[in-house]
Design an enzyme around this catalytic site. Structure first.
Site: not given
Ligand code: NAG
Ligand code: NAG
Ligand code: NAG
Ligand code: NAG
Ligand code: NAG
Ligand code: NAG
Ligand code: NAG
Length: 923
Positions: A604, A607, A609, A623, A721
């Protein structure tokens, strides 16, 4: 002289309180009173006008308030006597009852009796002085259009009541996570440093809470006060517009422990138990630049709670502003001693403006037959027996009803012999599935005998001496337990179902046209047939009960008090070494857990995951952040420490971090069922798309998580977000919000104002994009987009799916919904398995969330409330669907809605819909 003063102050009050000042949702009943009047505070009182009980007038020295010159009392019998008041569903209220005995019965026997709210025992009222007012208060969320308050079970004297008051709250004042299962019973609400013994209440407190002065002298009330305790006060205005909106007047006074400590001891009514306790602080002294005020709470036996350091000015982000830390789930004793002690590096002693302690009172589920019986008595609204009020079974049953002793009782007997009933036998009675005896004899009932085959336990039926017509229904044969049937002296006709009179004791004389049936060979078959039929019916009933129980249980488990949940205060105390820190993983630990970053499970904005499993078997998600712009290790670990303090069951749990070799990683619990996005339109489950009720539950979970960020954390956390790929689903298909708090990490430095607009196209609040002013309403916008995705199963942005010139789900959905065509956007994979009303509810709310301007959008709490309403509707409708598959009501709702009972034609209609919305309060 005194009189003129009184007059003057009255005049002043009148000036201050315009005659129309009565707050909405205020009800003030003067029990036993005879007329309407307005008191000195500007509250409008009305007589209670109850059908039961008697009124008495009393005279009590020093008590001249008109509402206390009268009372209503009731016989000391085994019945209950109820007041039923109108409320607005899904709104919070303060309910207050007061009792001034005044020796009204000239017996000087101090009464003791019970008072209940609906089916729940609220309190036992024990009078211990003839001239003292007993007062009890309860904060509750209205879940139906009325609330009933009932007196019962007098053990001495007669039950009586002086006043009954309802005060409506707005916004999220007194919201708790447990409000569906628990009331808040008010135990203490104290104004510290008060300038007199008089309480602060309306109009200083617009909700008319009563803030008791700390200077009144009562046994075990605020004793053991530390030496050096001083009152302080200010006349300057105080910003109280957040949390539970305490009145400014209360916040303008305080006590200060000039010798370093504030100590108090008091008895807490209703405790020991689990409580909700908050303190209200505002810095009202002007500290010199080199001075500081920092202190801790010390609760004996509760060292955990003493860790947090209060720094009012910093916590409130300013002087003369409210800071309201507290605990929403705390175990408290009856005798509470507490101390606030200054920290060693603080120059000033602790300060306290006010505090409030409430006890959780578990709600008792009422009778399972509540709805059916309510609908039954609604048809006899003028009869006294239909006015008893409250729950039919609890705490004691109505006078003409008997109930079994199940935890959620069922009605087993109805006795309405010779009550002048007219009309048909209401079919609601056939819904009382636990009914054993039915007595409706000696009335003037007409029409046919309804089908009682749903009441499989019916044993005795008395319908004699009415004017019932039609035949004896053959369904009576289906009742396996039926022993006695009395129908004599009616106008029944036809033949008696063959075999019925062999099976049960009957009297059917006096029905001129009713004949005995012919006995023939087919009789056996009928009996066999009906037995099988009855068996099927029983099995069906059992099955549906199991289903119901299951559903119920799940609901309970989900909302039960589980773990302590103090309101999170997130400020780090910069001058103190951090007392708690996030867990720091080493790089090698992480490498081992993820097997050298073998399995990538997502990526995402922040970064990539990876999946991992720690040595002790815990599954984790790691993450690896892409951004490298943290100002050093210290900064990072500070931010991460704040993250680790945010706990909520609808937020993905943060487990720790790792920062080595310039790489920053965050470690979370692993969520087994991926993201909401995958469930809606990912490759994952093309066949098994989640159904509507599941989608609603996911929306509810996510909204709870966001609500917590917005209102449960101080300072509030704005997610920035939100999107369907940031809502993760666990093993049990419950949703949690992920990636919260990260945006702060990702922007550089300490500045709170970001110059970089963050977010994801399709979810990004256009107002924020233009103004760069971030508010919680930006999250609400994104959440609205998610709601539209849930309805439609469409991605937020698409080049194909929304027709020409439209790439975005908001425009597309708006067009359809506003022209009344909701069908056009509903996910086809939902088939017809949804209730159109719950769909409309969510669609309307979604459109409000995506309004152009933040101030037009509802708060997330408001949205949550709507989702919960929709879930209730959907569950009800689903139960109806399952129970009756050829039900046509759904289709009729379809058309009536489309025909404009919700007129969504004009563009501006949403504004007028919006007016009914309670404005959110910031926390
Ligand atoms: C009534 O009020 C007076 C003056 O405030 C006080 O001295 C007296 O004790 C009060 N009496 C009672 C019974 O409370
Ligand atoms: C309560 O509501 C009912 C139904 O809406 C109404 O008939 C009744 O007058 C209301 N009672 C009061 C006291 O407002
Ligand atoms: C009635 O009150 C007595 C004494 O207060 C109590 O023991 C009893 O349980 C109560 N009964 C009900 C039905 O609440
Ligand atoms: C409070 O502090 C002052 C100054 O330190 C001291 O003189 C006084 O004795 C203290 N009072 C008590 C009761 O401790
Ligand atoms: C039924 O009606 C009669 C006549 O109107 C009346 O005398 C009697 O009290 C009523 N009974 C009940 C239970 O309401
Ligand atoms: C049946 O009812 C009639 C009328 O009430 C009564 O006279 C008769 O005795 C009853 N018969 C039996 C068997 O109870
Ligand atoms: C709630 O009530 C307070 C006090 O009357 C008022 O200041 C505030 O604006 C109200 N909020 C809403 C959302 O109505």
């Amino acid at each position: 002289m005194e009189n003129t003063l009184l007059l003057l102050s009255l005049l002043l009050l009148l000036l201050l309180v315009p005659s129309s000042a009565q707050m909405p949702g205020f009800v003030s009943l003067d029990c036993g009173g005879e007329e309407f009047f307005t008191d000195d505070l500007g509250l409008n009182w009305s007589p209670d006008e109850l059908r039961y009980g008697e009124t008495s007038f009393i005279e009590v020295l020093n008590e001249t308030r008109k509402q206390y010159t009268s009372l209503r009392h009731f016989p000391a019998d085994s019945r209950k006597y109820c007041y039923t008041m109108n409320v607005t569903s899904r709104t919070r209220y303060l309910l207050r009852a007061t009792f001034l005995y005044g020796n009204f019965d000239s017996n000087n026997v101090y009464p003791k009796f019970d008072i209940s709210v609906g089916a729940t025992h609220w309190s036992t009222i024990v009078i211990s002085d003839a001239n003292t007012i007993e007062m009890i208060e309860l904060i509750f969320l209205a879940t139906s259009p009325t609330v009933s308050v009932c007196l019962s079970n007098a053990t001495t004297g007669q039950p009586f009541i002086s006043t009954l008051e309802l005060r409506q709250f707005n916004g999220s004042v007194y919201y708790t996570d447990y409000e569906q299962q628990f009331y808040l019973s008010v135990s203490a609400r104290i104004n510290f440093g008060a300038d007199s013994e008089d309480p602060v209440r309306y109009p200083d407190d617009p909700f008319d809470r009563i803030w008791l002065s700390d200077s009144i002298k009562k046994a075990n009330y605020l004793v053991d006060i530390a030496a050096g305790t001083k009152k302080v006060a200010t006349k300057l205005p105080i910003d109280v517009n957040r949390d539970d909106l305490p009145p400014q007047k209360v916040m303008q006074t305080a006590v200060v422990g000039t010798n370093g400590s504030l100590t108090y001891r008091l008895n807490l009514d209703g405790f020991p138990g689990t409580g909700w306790a908050v303190t209200y602080f505002a810095e009202i002294e002007d500290l010199a630049p080199d001075e500081s005020r920092k202190f801790r709470l010390v609760l004996p036996g509760n060292p955990e709670l003493s860790k947090a350091i209060v720094n009012i000015e910093e916590n409130a982000q300013g002087k003369y502003r409210l800071y309201e830390p507290g605990f929403t789930n705390l175990s408290l004793p009856f005798v509470l001693s507490f101390r606030f002690g200054k920290t060693s590096d603080s120059t000033r002693g602790p300060l306290l403006n006010a505090m409030e302690i409430n006890k959780y009172l578990e709600k008792t589920d009422g009778s399972q037959d509540g709805a059916a019986i309510a609908s039954f008595i609604a048809q006899y609204s003028s009869a006294d027996w239909a006015q008893e009020g409250g729950d039919p079974c609890l705490p004691v049953p109505w006078s003409w009803v008997e109930c079994n002793s199940d935890a959620q009782p069922r009605i087993v007997k109805i006795k309405l012999s010779s009550m002048n009933l007219t009309g048909n036998i209401p079919s609601d009675l056939t819904k009382l599935s636990g009914l054993v005896e039915l007595w409706l004899d000696g009335n003037s009932l007409t029409g046919p005998i309804p089908d009682f085959s749903g009441c499989v336990d019916l044993k005795i039926i008395h319908l004699e001496n009415n004017q019932l017509s039609g035949g004896l229904p053959s369904s009576l044969m289906d009742l396996p337990s039926l022993k006695e049937l009395y129908v004599q002296n009616n106008l029944l006709s036809g033949t008696i179902p063959s075999g019925l009179d062999d099976k049960v004791a009957m009297n059917y004389t006096g029905n001129i046209n009713l004949r005995e049936g012919r006995r023939n060979g087919s009789r056996r078959n009928i009996i066999i047939g009906t037995t099988v039929g009855a068996a099927v019916l029983i099995i069906a009933t059992i099955a549906s009960c199991i289903l119901l129980r299951k559903g119920k249980k799940k609901y309970h488990e989900q909302d039960k008090l589980s773990h302590p949940l103090p309101v999170q205060r997130l400020e780090s105390n910069k001058n103190d070494a951090p007392t708690e820190a996030a867990h720091c993983f080493t790089h090698s630990e992480i490498e081992e857990a993820t097997r050298k970053f073998e399995k990538k499970i997502g990526s995402g904005g922040f970064g990539v995951v990876y999946y991992g499993k720690t040595k002790d078997g815990k599954e984790i998600a790691v993450k690896v952040l892409t951004s490298n712009s943290f100002q050093g290790k210290r900064e990072f670990s500070n931010e991460v420490t704040l993250l680790s303090r945010i706990h909520h069951r609808n937020l993905v749990q943060f487990l720790g971090y790792c920062q080595e070799d310039g790489r920053s990683m965050l470690v979370y619990e692993f969520m087994h069922n991926g993201t909401l996005k995958e469930h809606l339109y990912g490759p994952l489950t093309h066949e098994q798309r989640i159904n509507w009720i599941k989608r609603l539950e996911i929306a509810e979970d996510a909204a709870k998580g966001i609500e917590y960020l917005h209102t449960g954390c101080v300072p509030a956390i704005i997610h920035r977000d939100l999107k369907s790929s940031n809502i993760l689903i666990d093993k049990n298909m419950r949703a949690k919000v992920s990636d919260f708090g990260l945006s702060k990490l990702a922007v550089d430095g300490a500045s709170h104002v970001s110059s970089i607009v963050r977010g994801t196209v399709g979810y990004l609040d256009p107002e924020y994009y233009i103004s760069q002013q971030l508010t919680d309403k930006s999250d609400v916008y994104s959440f609205g987009v998610i709601l539209l995705e849930l309805i439609s199963g469409q991605e937020a942005i698409s080049n194909e799916n929304f027709g020409v010139n439209c790439r975005n789900i908001v425009q597309w959905a708006k067009l359809h919904i506003e022209s009344g065509d909701i069908q056009g956007i509903i996910d086809p994979s939902l088939h017809d398995e949804y209730d159109i009303q719950s769909m409309w509810k969510i669609a309307e709310k979604a459109l409000m969330c995506v309004q152009a301007h933040g101030y037009m959008r509802p708060s997330i709490s408001e949205v949550l409330k709507e989702i919960q309403d929709a879930i209730l509707m959907e569950r009800g409708a689903a139960a109806a669907r399952d129970g009756n598959s050829d039900d046509t009501s759904k289709n009729s709702i379809h058309s009536s809605l489309n025909l404009g009972s919700l007129d969504l034609g004009g563009n501006d209609n949403y504004l007028s819909l919006d007016e009914s919305i309670v404005r959110p309060t910031a926390r």
